[in-house]
Every structure is written in C-alpha cells, then in structure tokens.
Scaffold this active site. Structure first.
Site, PDB file in Angstrom:
ATOM      1  N   LYS A  45       0.803  -1.234   0.000  1.00  0.00           N
ATOM      2  CA  LYS A  45       0.000   0.000   0.000  1.00  0.00           C
ATOM      3  C   LYS A  45       0.839   1.289   0.000  1.00  0.00           C
ATOM      4  O   LYS A  45       0.351   2.366   0.337  1.00  0.00           O
ATOM      5  CB  LYS A  45      -0.994   0.047   1.183  1.00  0.00           C
ATOM      6  CG  LYS A  45      -1.806  -1.198   1.408  1.00  0.00           C
ATOM      7  CD  LYS A  45      -2.239  -1.886   0.168  1.00  0.00           C
ATOM      8  CE  LYS A  45      -3.367  -1.188  -0.557  1.00  0.00           C
ATOM      9  NZ  LYS A  45      -3.693  -1.949  -1.805  1.00  0.00           N
ATOM     10  N   HIS A 101       7.706  -7.507  -1.738  1.00  0.00           N
ATOM     11  CA  HIS A 101       7.364  -6.884  -0.449  1.00  0.00           C
ATOM     12  C   HIS A 101       8.269  -7.440   0.656  1.00  0.00           C
ATOM     13  O   HIS A 101       8.036  -7.151   1.843  1.00  0.00           O
ATOM     14  CB  HIS A 101       5.912  -7.193  -0.068  1.00  0.00           C
ATOM     15  CG  HIS A 101       4.890  -6.453  -0.892  1.00  0.00           C
ATOM     16  ND1 HIS A 101       5.033  -5.141  -1.270  1.00  0.00           N
ATOM     17  CD2 HIS A 101       3.687  -6.849  -1.387  1.00  0.00           C
ATOM     18  CE1 HIS A 101       3.965  -4.770  -1.971  1.00  0.00           C
ATOM     19  NE2 HIS A 101       3.148  -5.778  -2.053  1.00  0.00           N
ATOM     20  N   SER A 131      -4.863   2.741   4.056  1.00  0.00           N
ATOM     21  CA  SER A 131      -5.046   2.070   2.763  1.00  0.00           C
ATOM     22  C   SER A 131      -5.065   0.549   2.966  1.00  0.00           C
ATOM     23  O   SER A 131      -5.889  -0.155   2.380  1.00  0.00           O
ATOM     24  CB  SER A 131      -3.898   2.485   1.825  1.00  0.00           C
ATOM     25  OG  SER A 131      -3.992   1.819   0.600  1.00  0.00           O
TER      26      SER A 131
HETATM   27  P1  A3P Z   1      -5.294   4.307  -1.396  1.00  0.00           P
HETATM   28  O1  A3P Z   1      -5.875   3.048  -0.824  1.00  0.00           O
HETATM   29  O2  A3P Z   1      -4.895   5.290  -0.332  1.00  0.00           O
HETATM   30  O3  A3P Z   1      -6.138   4.926  -2.452  1.00  0.00           O
HETATM   31  P2  A3P Z   1       0.028  -0.604  -3.529  1.00  0.00           P
HETATM   32  O4  A3P Z   1       0.073  -0.638  -5.013  1.00  0.00           O
HETATM   33  O5  A3P Z   1       1.380  -0.523  -2.885  1.00  0.00           O
HETATM   34  O6  A3P Z   1      -0.820  -1.692  -2.980  1.00  0.00           O
HETATM   35  O7  A3P Z   1      -0.663   0.782  -3.104  1.00  0.00           O
HETATM   36  C1  A3P Z   1      -2.022   1.029  -3.376  1.00  0.00           C
HETATM   37  C2  A3P Z   1      -2.303   2.482  -3.055  1.00  0.00           C
HETATM   38  O8  A3P Z   1      -1.684   3.303  -4.063  1.00  0.00           O
HETATM   39  C3  A3P Z   1      -3.784   2.812  -3.060  1.00  0.00           C
HETATM   40  O9  A3P Z   1      -3.906   3.885  -2.124  1.00  0.00           O
HETATM   41  C4  A3P Z   1      -3.960   3.301  -4.506  1.00  0.00           C
HETATM   42  O10 A3P Z   1      -5.119   4.082  -4.711  1.00  0.00           O
HETATM   43  C5  A3P Z   1      -2.686   4.136  -4.644  1.00  0.00           C
HETATM   44  N1  A3P Z   1      -2.341   4.413  -6.046  1.00  0.00           N
HETATM   45  C6  A3P Z   1      -2.109   3.536  -7.041  1.00  0.00           C
HETATM   46  N2  A3P Z   1      -1.881   4.182  -8.186  1.00  0.00           N
HETATM   47  C7  A3P Z   1      -1.976   5.506  -7.921  1.00  0.00           C
HETATM   48  C8  A3P Z   1      -1.862   6.696  -8.712  1.00  0.00           C
HETATM   49  N3  A3P Z   1      -1.628   6.665 -10.015  1.00  0.00           N
HETATM   50  N4  A3P Z   1      -2.015   7.892  -8.082  1.00  0.00           N
HETATM   51  C9  A3P Z   1      -2.254   7.956  -6.751  1.00  0.00           C
HETATM   52  N5  A3P Z   1      -2.390   6.865  -5.955  1.00  0.00           N
HETATM   53  C10 A3P Z   1      -2.245   5.657  -6.529  1.00  0.00           C
END
Ligand code: A3P
Length: 309
Positions: A45, A101, A131
């Site tokens: 996240k 991870h 998140s």
């Molecule tokens: P949120 O749950 O706060 O919206 P990961 O890929 O490490 O699992 O992280 C997921 C988080 O990154 C989610 O956060 C997702 O919405 C956010 N995310 C992914 N792509 C994004 C983008 N282009 N711009 C902003 N946030 C992004």
C-alpha cells in the site's frame, strides 16, 4: 491455487497463503538476480502498483501498449509469489521487472552482490495503515481486519501480514549494502510526477524527452490507472478480491489517514513512530501542502543520500 484461509509464516512473518508457499518464499530469498534486473521494493500500500506502471512506461518511452495489454503481475511479478519463476522463465527480454514486499533482512543475501537496480517506494505510514485497512475489506486472501483500532495496533506491533512497516523501511533505506538503490516516495510521485519520472528514468539510464515524460505522466495518473483493467485488479475473480467492498484504486490521496484516525490514535502513532524511527533520519510528508506553502520539492527527498540529516 486458492488457499484463501491459509497463512504462511516465514522467518516469523505472516504471508497470505493464496499466493505464497514455503517453497516460493524460500526460492525468493535464494533468488539469483541478473545485473540487468529492475527490482521494485515496497511495504504493501505504499505505491507499488503505481511504480510498476511508471517503470513499465519509462522502459517503453511513454508508450502505454504494455500497460494496456499485460496485467501488472505478469509484467512485474512478485518475487515471493509462487508463479514468479514461471513468469520470468517465459520472458525472453531484458530488463526483467520484478516486485517484492520482502524486508531487507530476508533478501539481503540474494541482492547484496548484484548490480540489479532497486527502486524502494515508501509512503507516510499513517496513509499506508489506512489504505491497508481498506484493502483488507476487499482482499479475501487477507485475514479479517477487525476494527480500525485493533488493526492499527497490529500495524504498530508489526503483526499484520508482511510484517513490520518500521523494519521494512529502516532495513531498506538505512543500509549501504544495496549499491544501486533509488528511494522514491509516494508523496513525491503525487506532487511532482514529471520530476519523479525524470529521476527514475535517469536512474534506469533511460533518459526521456519532455514529450515522452508527458506521456508517462498521463498514463500513470490515478484516473488512467483506475480505468485500466490490467492494473486495477478487476481481472481478479470476485471471490479473491471483492470489488463490491471497495476498489483497489481507492482514493490515491496524501493525508487520507485523517478520515479514520482519532486525535488520540494519531498522538499514539506519533509516539510509537518517534521511538521506533530513532535510528532513521527519514522524513515523511503527512499531508498535502497548501499551494501557499514553500515549494514542494524542497520538502521531498531528492535521492537516497540527501535524506540523511
Ligand atoms: P489508497 O488506498 O490510499 O487509495 P500498492 O500498489 O502498494 O498496494 O498501493 C495502493 C495504493 O496506491 C492505493 O492507495 C492506490 O489508490 C494508490 N495508487 C495507485 N496508483 C496511484 C496513482 N496513479 N495515483 C495515486 N495513488 C495511486
């Protein structure tokens, strides 16, 4: 492979048994990196998927074809997940883009003598916790999150799946053992996408022109990724990720932690953070700066060394 209710414990850390096995975790820590490999490392996240999209675009000079046709778990497989070896075997071209991870202490033996390029992505941990909490509601391969206060305790104690955020960030950012490491924050990706893409492209020795950078920025925007089924996880069956309970591309904001944290929880978090991060000089951006505030670039880490006080 379903195993939605299985948890694998590996070196004291819990991993969802849906995609992780003892064998796949063991293979990951013994992995033989090639010098041309690009490894994206993050605690869940923190912006992992965003960086997968960004690096894919940088490597294709802003052309979104791969992003639109190949799911992220195939073009940038997770090293520790059971299908990784097969995906990498099927790839014939370098560089291989790999994601993990795993914490540094589990991967350092495999990575230490390699010239692979490592991109470490971090995000302010209050937003990571929120998140991750929402993600637990939709991801049926993760345990029941319980109430937010219970979940937050687990986050601070490091007992959630994937282990301690503190150990992860401290391990990967404080060590000098990884020669080729670029640290990028979620917040700088959000506030300065052009600068971040330029920085990543230079690190990967693939400098891009202004127009190519503009294309990368456009195709890895929140809106563009939210609509792209190769990255928004809607290809994953409902029983594994329940999209009626939330979206993977949820909000994409800096400071969303304020919607769930009480003042008391925030104070408690700050005190645990100060004590656990004593040995680290990393600074995090906890909320989106106002436009009137000093220029954002000055508040963001520019590279690995400049983060040190
Ligand atoms: P949120 O749950 O706060 O919206 P990961 O890929 O490490 O699992 O992280 C997921 C988080 O990154 C989610 O956060 C997702 O919405 C956010 N995310 C992914 N792509 C994004 C983008 N282009 N711009 C902003 N946030 C992004």
């Amino acid at each position: 492979m379903s195993r939605l209710d299985v948890t694998e414990t590996f070196h004291g850390i819990s991993f969802p048994g849906h995609l992780h096995t003892q064998d796949s975790l063991q293979l990951a820590v013994q992995f033989h990196f090639q010098d041309t490999d690009i490894l994206i490392v993050s605690y869940p996240k923190s912006g992992t998927t965003w960086m997968q999209e960004l690096v894919t675009l940088v490597c294709s000079r802003g052309d979104p074809h791969l992003c639109w046709t190949v799911p992220n778990w195939t073009r940038a497989p997770w090293l520790e997940q059971y299908y990784c070896a097969a995906v990498l075997e099927a790839q014939s071209t370098a560089p291989r883009l790999i994601t993990t991870h795993l914490p540094y202490h589990l991967l350092h033996t495999a990575i230490q003598d390699s010239k692979a390029k490592v991109i470490y992505v971090s995000r302010n941990p209050k937003d990571v916790a929120v998140s991750f909490y929402h993600f637990h509601q939709m991801a049926n391969f993760l345990p029941d999150a319980g109430s937010f206060p219970e979940f937050l305790d687990g986050f601070l104690e490091g007992t959630l799946n994937f282990g301690s955020w503190f150990d992860h960030v401290i391990g990967w950012t404080q060590t000098k053992a990884v020669e080729n490491l670029l640290h990028v924050t979620y917040e700088e990706m959000s506030l300065d996408p052009h600068g971040t893409i330029k920085k990543v492209s230079l690190f990967l020795q693939r400098p891009l022109g202004k127009e190519e950078i503009d294309h990368c920025v456009k195709h890895c925007s929140f809106k563009s990724m939210k609509d792209n089924k190769m990255i928004n996880y809607t290809l994953v069956p409902q029983e594994i990720m329940d999209h009626s309970k939330g979206s993977f591309m949820r909000k994409g904001e800096i400071g969303d932690w304020k919607t769930l944290f009480s003042e008391e929880q925030s104070r408690h978090f700050d005190s645990v953070f100060s004590s656990k991060m004593q040995q680290s000089s990393l600074e995090f951006l906890w909320e989106k700066p106002n436009d009137e505030e000093p220029r954002v670039e000055q508040q963001l880490p520019q590279n690995n060394t400049e983060q040190k006080k």
